[in-house]
Scaffold this motif. Sequence first.
Motif, PDB file in Angstrom:
ATOM      1  N   PRO A  34       0.839  -1.196   0.000  1.00 48.60           N
ATOM      2  CA  PRO A  34       0.000   0.000   0.000  1.00 48.60           C
ATOM      3  C   PRO A  34       0.877   1.250   0.000  1.00 48.60           C
ATOM      4  O   PRO A  34       2.064   1.200   0.357  1.00 48.60           O
ATOM      5  N   THR A  35       0.312   2.361  -0.384  1.00 52.21           N
ATOM      6  CA  THR A  35       1.072   3.618  -0.399  1.00 52.21           C
ATOM      7  C   THR A  35       1.410   4.050   1.021  1.00 52.21           C
ATOM      8  O   THR A  35       0.849   3.541   1.999  1.00 52.21           O
ATOM      9  N   GLN A  38      -1.672   5.162   2.762  1.00 52.46           N
ATOM     10  CA  GLN A  38      -2.538   4.062   3.178  1.00 52.46           C
ATOM     11  C   GLN A  38      -1.988   3.344   4.398  1.00 52.46           C
ATOM     12  O   GLN A  38      -2.735   2.995   5.324  1.00 52.46           O
ATOM     13  N   GLU A  42      -3.659   2.975   8.088  1.00 50.44           N
ATOM     14  CA  GLU A  42      -3.922   1.634   8.618  1.00 50.44           C
ATOM     15  C   GLU A  42      -3.304   1.431   9.993  1.00 50.44           C
ATOM     16  O   GLU A  42      -3.921   0.855  10.893  1.00 50.44           O
ATOM     17  N   ARG A  47       3.099   9.790   8.148  1.00 53.87           N
ATOM     18  CA  ARG A  47       3.776   9.351   6.934  1.00 53.87           C
ATOM     19  C   ARG A  47       5.300   9.334   7.092  1.00 53.87           C
ATOM     20  O   ARG A  47       5.965   8.427   6.567  1.00 53.87           O
TER      21      ARG A  47
END
Length: 250
Positions: A34-35, A38, A42, A47
């Motif tokens: 996933p990016t 994402q 989750e 980030r």
Amino acid sequence: MSKPLERTTLLDALVIQLEQAIATGEYAPDTKLPTEGQLAAEYEVSRPVVREALAHLRERGYIETVNGRGTFVRQPNIETVSRSLLRHLQSQSRVEYSVDDLYEARRTVELESTGLAAARATASDLTLLEKHIETMTATANVDLSAYTAADVSFHLQIAEATKNPLFSLLVTPLVDIIVHGMFESVQSEHEGMLSGVAEHRRILEKLRDGDAEGAQAEMAAHLARSRAVHPQTVISTQRPETPALDNPRA
């Protein structure tokens, strides 16, 4: 599956969870992760934390990033997965295990691997096992570190001789703990080292004969004596400096 992470160990906890997800196939080899956004959502982290965790995984060989395509899971091997399992042990709130815990686990895995090795060991496997015993003989009461490394390498070679990579996978993450435990043990009982050599010799003889039951019986006796002379009651998963293995891939 995944769950929110403790803030006190944010990065380490995320790396461990991602390693486990890869090792167990949740993120399958050759699939795209996933990016960053994402993953951040989750696992409920920022980030930048995700980005740093992915950098750790990249360095450890779990993932690779392809420009313009994204980040993909690499096929894990025994070394990477075993290191992941050991780090998982080290991450637990319980950082000490009783010596009985260790020997119970060793008995379960090593008796089965010894029985299989009796049927599957090649001439090369037997030669390497002989080499480790020769090193133990030459270093007994002379070089404790080299003796211990050869001792542990003997056990790892038996796991390799099963030709089932899962046995190596199960044994290898315990090596760090086993090495330290054996190192402490032989330091406290120098006279027992020659007995240890004889025990390993008897195991090898049974393996050469293809005698699975006999090899398992000799291994059981060896582990029982090793446990009896072990000076510790608990072993920490947070390892200090320990002797290097004699041919660790053997």
